[in-house]
Design a protein around this motif. Structure first.
Motif, mmCIF file in Angstrom:
data_model
loop_
_atom_site.group_PDB
_atom_site.id
_atom_site.type_symbol
_atom_site.label_atom_id
_atom_site.label_comp_id
_atom_site.label_asym_id
_atom_site.label_seq_id
_atom_site.Cartn_x
_atom_site.Cartn_y
_atom_site.Cartn_z
ATOM 1 N N ALA A 162 0.841 -1.201 0.000
ATOM 2 C CA ALA A 162 0.000 0.000 0.000
ATOM 3 C C ALA A 162 0.877 1.253 0.000
ATOM 4 O O ALA A 162 0.633 2.190 -0.752
ATOM 5 C CB ALA A 162 -0.930 -0.016 1.209
ATOM 6 N N ASP A 163 1.909 1.237 0.837
ATOM 7 C CA ASP A 163 2.808 2.394 0.885
ATOM 8 C C ASP A 163 3.524 2.573 -0.444
ATOM 9 O O ASP A 163 3.632 3.675 -0.972
ATOM 10 C CB ASP A 163 3.842 2.214 2.008
ATOM 11 N N ARG A 164 4.012 1.474 -0.977
ATOM 12 C CA ARG A 164 4.784 1.549 -2.218
ATOM 13 C C ARG A 164 3.964 2.131 -3.357
ATOM 14 O O ARG A 164 4.476 2.897 -4.166
ATOM 15 C CB ARG A 164 5.281 0.144 -2.583
ATOM 16 N N PHE A 165 2.688 1.753 -3.421
ATOM 17 C CA PHE A 165 1.866 2.199 -4.543
ATOM 18 C C PHE A 165 0.954 3.373 -4.180
ATOM 19 O O PHE A 165 0.097 3.769 -4.978
ATOM 20 C CB PHE A 165 1.023 1.035 -5.083
ATOM 21 N N ASN A 166 1.122 3.876 -2.958
ATOM 22 C CA ASN A 166 0.333 5.034 -2.536
ATOM 23 C C ASN A 166 -1.175 4.817 -2.600
ATOM 24 O O ASN A 166 -1.922 5.637 -3.136
ATOM 25 C CB ASN A 166 0.713 6.277 -3.353
ATOM 26 N N VAL A 167 -1.609 3.687 -2.091
ATOM 27 C CA VAL A 167 -3.051 3.434 -1.958
ATOM 28 C C VAL A 167 -3.286 2.850 -0.574
ATOM 29 O O VAL A 167 -2.338 2.633 0.186
ATOM 30 C CB VAL A 167 -3.560 2.440 -3.017
ATOM 31 N N SER A 168 -4.523 2.605 -0.246
ATOM 32 C CA SER A 168 -4.808 1.982 1.048
ATOM 33 C C SER A 168 -4.801 0.461 0.885
ATOM 34 O O SER A 168 -4.618 -0.075 -0.208
ATOM 35 C CB SER A 168 -6.156 2.450 1.573
#
Lengths: 234, 234
Positions: free
Chosen positions: B55-61
DNA sequence: GTCTACCATATTGTTGACAATATTGTTTTC
DNA sequence: GAAAACAATATTGTCAACAATATGGTAGAC
């Protein structure tokens, strides 16, 4: 597109058997329940599945429902379109033919592997299931029971092939064309007798480790079931 | 278990081509990105995939990430265990063999269908791709380019078979055993020449609508690629 | 030193709220 | 009356917080 008998006996194999059975995650339970509902004609091919509706019905939030829909999409049971939701897959007739052919090709391979990997115990189990099929052949037996028993035989052969992954592919593929894999192809004693002969031939081939014949026959049982089902609705 | 070259040219086919391309839903984009990362060895088979990390890597939840993991599980790219998360699938050797055999069985069927359904235009497209393969045969060509071209030929045949569903099954199955479907089986000019002969034979069979031969050859290209890959690492 | 019980942490499972988009019905215009 | 523009509703996509479970480490008993 045909719609005949509710499905039965086809389960979603989501993962390998655990030594310690874990609590089933709700997404998988929901997927299973939806399949059951489709099988019992609670849902029809083409129906729209709304997330909130399912969530209310199963008393969960939309999160697990969305995951369940992904599971079902993967098995081609529902069709997802971005921002437009899920509908229960309705295959075109020629897609059904392809699905049956694919299931046949894969099951042929399963039979081939079973020839190489079977033990005597496997043979005994298969033989037992086939002898049970024999008692379901006469004119008073139900096509449904007969069909269910053929599924059991298929799984026994799958076990002998030692490839749960492949067997899952076969069952998933079959699921794409449920109406042609129901009891529809076993509606007369004559059809059941013919199917029984095929299964016995497969048993023999596996016993004698004749991979080529087993492969052909594995495909043939699917082709025959399809042909019979097509005749039944013609 | 072998690990050789990064994968390339194998895409996840998530849905049919839309006439109006819709915004890609993030779950599918994430799944695609993870596959790319696996292909470029950013992730290794056996690696644990943590939801928050992705989630952090792709900037989503975590929501879309969970859906992406379900998509990848369906294609056997990752393995999910309840309450224990996702790991990148690491197939055992015999599972790889089965996956290759399954892909072969299915592609044989694709070739068979292509015989029945092909048009002259299909033949021309296949012929074009095969002539391109011919230029990649000599000793100075890269196994990778050769491999990529074989994938293109396979897709052309898939188009001729008019069964995107089946073709997707083939590609999904291949994905289960990427290391055996990479350029590993085309490392020598001799191997490439042999593969070229097989593809040409398939072309001939499809042109002449010889379904039985096409089926056999469709399986054979897979078996050969596997055998060559096994020798390459032996 | 090894094993077990326990606790702190990390990770997954689930939820309800909000945002973005699609669908449907209504009004307006011609 | 038909078609187009708009508004109201419904539905899906996303998020952040909370709950449940697993993991890893520490302390204590033997």
């Amino acid at each position: 597109m045909l719609h005949a008998e509710p499905i039965e006996g086809i389960a979603i194999i989501t993962r390998e058997v655990q030594t310690v059975p874990r609590r089933r995650v709700s997404a998988e339970q929901i997927a299973l329940d939806v399949v059951t509902l489709i099988g019992s004609r609670g849902f029809q091919p083409g129906d729209r599945l709304r997330e909130q509706e399912l969530a209310d019905r199963f008393n969960v939030s939309r999160g697990p429902v969305r995951e369940a829909l992904r599971i079902l999409e993967a098995r081609s049971i529902v069709h997802l379109e971005p921002m437009r939701g899920a509908t229960i897959t309705r295959l075109k007739d020629d897609e059904v033919l392809d699905a049956v052919a694919a299931a046949g090709a894969l099951f042929g391979l399963v039979c081939r592997l079973a020839c190489e990997r079977r033990t005597n115990i496997d043979i005994a189990k298969i033989a037992e299931k086939i002898s049970q099929l024999e008692t379901l052949c006469d004119e008073y037996s139900s096509p449904r029971q007969f069909f269910t028993q053929t599924l059991r035989i298929g799984r026994s052969i799958g076990q002998a092939a030692r490839s749960p992954r492949l067997m899952r592919m076969v069952e998933d593929t079959r699921f794409g064309a449920p109406d042609y894999f129901g009891p529809l192809g076993f509606t007369s004693e004559k059809l059941r007798q013919e199917a029984l002969r095929n299964w016995k031939a497969i048993q023999t081939a596996i016993t004698e480790r004749d991979a080529t014949v087993a492969d052909d026959l594995g495909r043939k049982v699917h082709d025959n079931a399809l042909a019979a089902a097509l005749l039944a609705v013609a």
